[in-house]
Design a protein around this motif. Sequence first.
Motif, PDB file in Angstrom:
ATOM      1  N   PRO A  53       2.419 -18.702  -8.994  1.00 13.18           N
ATOM      2  CA  PRO A  53       2.698 -17.213  -9.596  1.00 13.18           C
ATOM      3  C   PRO A  53       2.392 -15.505  -9.025  1.00 13.18           C
ATOM      4  CG  PRO A  53       0.946 -18.096  -9.552  1.00 13.18           C
ATOM      5  CD  PRO A  53       1.335 -19.237  -9.050  1.00 13.18           C
ATOM      6  N   LEU A  54       2.155 -15.088  -7.605  1.00 10.07           N
ATOM      7  CA  LEU A  54       1.839 -14.208  -6.822  1.00 10.07           C
ATOM      8  C   LEU A  54       3.670 -13.687  -7.320  1.00 10.07           C
ATOM      9  CD1 LEU A  54      -0.009 -11.769  -6.009  1.00 10.07           C
ATOM     10  CD2 LEU A  54       0.259 -13.316  -3.839  1.00 10.07           C
ATOM     11  N   VAL A  55       3.488 -12.594  -7.412  1.00  9.28           N
ATOM     12  CA  VAL A  55       5.432 -11.860  -7.945  1.00  9.28           C
ATOM     13  C   VAL A  55       5.360 -10.650  -6.310  1.00  9.28           C
ATOM     14  CG1 VAL A  55       5.635 -13.208  -9.374  1.00  9.28           C
ATOM     15  CG2 VAL A  55       5.392 -11.427  -9.594  1.00  9.28           C
ATOM     16  N   SER A  56       4.493 -10.135  -6.548  1.00 13.08           N
ATOM     17  CA  SER A  56       4.361  -8.893  -5.786  1.00 13.08           C
ATOM     18  C   SER A  56       3.308  -8.198  -5.262  1.00 13.08           C
ATOM     19  CB  SER A  56       4.533  -7.532  -7.071  1.00 13.08           C
ATOM     20  OG  SER A  56       5.352  -6.640  -6.610  1.00 13.08           O
ATOM     21  N   VAL A  57       3.009  -7.781  -4.178  1.00 12.71           N
ATOM     22  CA  VAL A  57       2.057  -7.850  -3.284  1.00 12.71           C
ATOM     23  C   VAL A  57       1.902  -5.479  -2.773  1.00 12.71           C
ATOM     24  CG1 VAL A  57       1.171  -9.739  -3.046  1.00 12.71           C
ATOM     25  CG2 VAL A  57       2.540  -8.722  -1.269  1.00 12.71           C
ATOM     26  N   ALA A  58       0.451  -5.149  -2.493  1.00 12.23           N
ATOM     27  CA  ALA A  58       0.120  -3.912  -2.043  1.00 12.23           C
ATOM     28  C   ALA A  58      -0.911  -3.973  -1.462  1.00 12.23           C
ATOM     29  CB  ALA A  58       0.447  -2.996  -3.355  1.00 12.23           C
ATOM     30  N   MET A  59      -0.397  -4.840  -0.301  1.00 13.10           N
ATOM     31  CA  MET A  59      -1.915  -4.395   0.745  1.00 13.10           C
ATOM     32  C   MET A  59      -2.241  -3.471   1.202  1.00 13.10           C
ATOM     33  SD  MET A  59      -1.201  -7.398   0.655  1.00 13.10           S
ATOM     34  CE  MET A  59      -2.398  -8.045   1.740  1.00 13.10           C
ATOM     35  N   ALA A  60      -3.694  -3.111   0.938  1.00 12.02           N
ATOM     36  CA  ALA A  60      -4.492  -1.568   1.394  1.00 12.02           C
ATOM     37  C   ALA A  60      -5.093  -2.214   1.877  1.00 12.02           C
ATOM     38  CB  ALA A  60      -4.835  -0.713  -0.145  1.00 12.02           C
ATOM     39  N   TYR A  61      -6.606  -1.075   2.925  1.00  8.61           N
ATOM     40  CA  TYR A  61      -8.141  -1.452   3.550  1.00  8.61           C
ATOM     41  C   TYR A  61      -8.196  -0.245   3.426  1.00  8.61           C
ATOM     42  CZ  TYR A  61      -5.834  -0.282   7.800  1.00  8.61           C
ATOM     43  OH  TYR A  61      -4.952   0.400   8.397  1.00  8.61           O
ATOM     44  N   ASP A  62      -9.475  -0.247   4.224  1.00 14.31           N
ATOM     45  CA  ASP A  62      -9.971   1.001   3.840  1.00 14.31           C
ATOM     46  C   ASP A  62     -10.125   1.722   5.571  1.00 14.31           C
ATOM     47  OD1 ASP A  62     -12.448   3.577   4.710  1.00 14.31           O
ATOM     48  OD2 ASP A  62     -13.594   2.096   3.023  1.00 14.31           O
ATOM     49  N   GLY A  63      -9.842   3.114   5.266  1.00  9.75           N
ATOM     50  CA  GLY A  63      -9.446   3.641   6.804  1.00  9.75           C
ATOM     51  C   GLY A  63     -10.578   4.052   7.641  1.00  9.75           C
ATOM     52  N   LEU A 133      -3.100   1.642  -7.724  1.00 12.14           N
ATOM     53  CA  LEU A 133      -3.797   1.669  -6.218  1.00 12.14           C
ATOM     54  C   LEU A 133      -4.410   3.033  -6.575  1.00 12.14           C
ATOM     55  CD1 LEU A 133      -4.370   0.207  -4.684  1.00 12.14           C
ATOM     56  CD2 LEU A 133      -2.865   1.219  -3.214  1.00 12.14           C
ATOM     57  N   MET A 134      -3.134   4.688  -6.924  1.00 11.38           N
ATOM     58  CA  MET A 134      -3.949   5.632  -6.489  1.00 11.38           C
ATOM     59  C   MET A 134      -5.100   5.695  -7.879  1.00 11.38           C
ATOM     60  SD  MET A 134       0.081   7.829  -6.903  1.00 11.38           S
ATOM     61  CE  MET A 134       1.472   6.908  -5.722  1.00 11.38           C
ATOM     62  N   ARG A 135      -4.573   5.118  -8.608  1.00 13.62           N
ATOM     63  CA  ARG A 135      -6.172   5.149 -10.338  1.00 13.62           C
ATOM     64  C   ARG A 135      -7.052   4.838  -9.399  1.00 13.62           C
ATOM     65  NH1 ARG A 135      -1.894   4.353 -13.508  1.00 13.62           N
ATOM     66  NH2 ARG A 135      -1.829   2.097 -13.629  1.00 13.62           N
ATOM     67  N   ARG A 136      -6.938   3.413  -8.975  1.00 11.55           N
ATOM     68  CA  ARG A 136      -8.294   3.615  -8.777  1.00 11.55           C
ATOM     69  C   ARG A 136      -8.580   3.756  -7.770  1.00 11.55           C
ATOM     70  NH1 ARG A 136      -8.249  -3.477  -8.777  1.00 11.55           N
ATOM     71  NH2 ARG A 136      -6.800  -3.869 -10.591  1.00 11.55           N
ATOM     72  N   SER A 137      -7.604   3.953  -6.329  1.00 13.77           N
ATOM     73  CA  SER A 137      -8.959   4.966  -5.031  1.00 13.77           C
ATOM     74  C   SER A 137      -9.232   6.366  -5.927  1.00 13.77           C
ATOM     75  CB  SER A 137      -7.797   5.215  -4.684  1.00 13.77           C
ATOM     76  OG  SER A 137      -6.874   3.961  -4.101  1.00 13.77           O
ATOM     77  N   ALA A 138      -8.924   6.554  -6.481  1.00 11.04           N
ATOM     78  CA  ALA A 138      -9.174   8.293  -7.348  1.00 11.04           C
ATOM     79  C   ALA A 138     -10.363   8.243  -7.909  1.00 11.04           C
ATOM     80  CB  ALA A 138      -8.326   8.762  -7.997  1.00 11.04           C
ATOM     81  N   SER A 139     -11.018   6.869  -8.681  1.00  8.16           N
ATOM     82  CA  SER A 139     -12.389   6.444  -9.272  1.00  8.16           C
ATOM     83  C   SER A 139     -12.841   5.855  -8.619  1.00  8.16           C
ATOM     84  CB  SER A 139     -11.797   5.384 -10.670  1.00  8.16           C
ATOM     85  OG  SER A 139     -11.388   3.687  -9.802  1.00  8.16           O
ATOM     86  N   LEU A 140     -12.756   5.559  -7.247  1.00  9.33           N
ATOM     87  CA  LEU A 140     -13.627   4.862  -5.973  1.00  9.33           C
ATOM     88  C   LEU A 140     -14.596   6.443  -5.124  1.00  9.33           C
ATOM     89  CD1 LEU A 140     -11.960   1.440  -5.295  1.00  9.33           C
ATOM     90  CD2 LEU A 140     -13.863   1.822  -6.515  1.00  9.33           C
ATOM     91  N   GLY A 141     -14.147   6.874  -5.532  1.00 10.92           N
ATOM     92  CA  GLY A 141     -13.989   8.401  -4.718  1.00 10.92           C
ATOM     93  C   GLY A 141     -13.368   8.808  -3.085  1.00 10.92           C
ATOM     94  N   PHE A 142     -12.551   7.771  -3.526  1.00 10.66           N
ATOM     95  CA  PHE A 142     -11.545   8.353  -2.250  1.00 10.66           C
ATOM     96  C   PHE A 142     -10.258   9.567  -2.487  1.00 10.66           C
ATOM     97  CE2 PHE A 142     -11.569   3.673  -1.529  1.00 10.66           C
ATOM     98  CZ  PHE A 142     -11.651   3.235   0.089  1.00 10.66           C
ATOM     99  N   ARG A 143     -10.504  10.048  -1.387  1.00 13.14           N
ATOM    100  CA  ARG A 143     -10.005  11.084  -0.761  1.00 13.14           C
ATOM    101  C   ARG A 143      -8.472  11.390  -1.374  1.00 13.14           C
ATOM    102  NH1 ARG A 143      -9.609  13.697   4.099  1.00 13.14           N
ATOM    103  NH2 ARG A 143     -10.979  12.276   5.852  1.00 13.14           N
ATOM    104  N   GLY A 144      -7.751  10.232  -0.336  1.00 11.59           N
ATOM    105  CA  GLY A 144      -6.978  10.701   0.180  1.00 11.59           C
ATOM    106  C   GLY A 144      -6.611   8.693   0.545  1.00 11.59           C
TER     107      GLY A 144
END
Length: 203
Positions: A53-63, A133-144
């Motif tokens: 059932p996984l139909v779309s992904v956005a992969m990411a990692y801490d820089g 991903l933008m919203r979650r990253s901002a809420s976690l304190g990522f600056r970019g």
Amino acid sequence: MQHQIDSGFSLGIFDKEYQFKRPESAATEGKLYWNLDDASATEHDLESQMDFPLVSVAMAYDGIDELDMEKMKPIIGTLPLFATAYKALNELDTRDSASWKPTGRGQVLMRNATSTRGPYEGQGLMRQLAEELMRRSASLGFRGIQIETGSEAVLKVWSTPPVHTTTYEEKNESGETVYPFRPANLNLGKVYVDLKTAGSQPA
């Protein structure tokens, strides 16, 4: 991919109404049946062998957790222009690296791959994942977020991040999270048009 899965920052969209094609897939909540020795497999063949059932992904990692280039060699060997594209982007990037490279954990998120299965394309899933991903990253304190892309659609989404009335949130006087625009459902925008006088040269 495993590096990004293990990061905890990658996102996926699941079809909650997905009907498994085979009973053995249902038993494990999904299974991949690709035959990697079949060089003649078409796009349709590969899709039919994806039973989950996984139909779309956005992969990411801490820089700060850089990719292991030794483990990247197989994909570079298969797609040699993959490395060339990154080399070109790095050479043409005139920014001071200190402006975007992380010096510690939780500063810059690296967005490093996205894909949507064929039958689910055209429904805006990639955009939804990008915005989440933008919203979650901002809420976690990522600056970019740093992203390299060879897709016009992905470039458009990331170049024009919207403010959407269904997801915009703020705190009320009691400290509770509220969504002041709901149930309105539209993107808000702020546009500046630089008008040039006749005969002037663009900057």
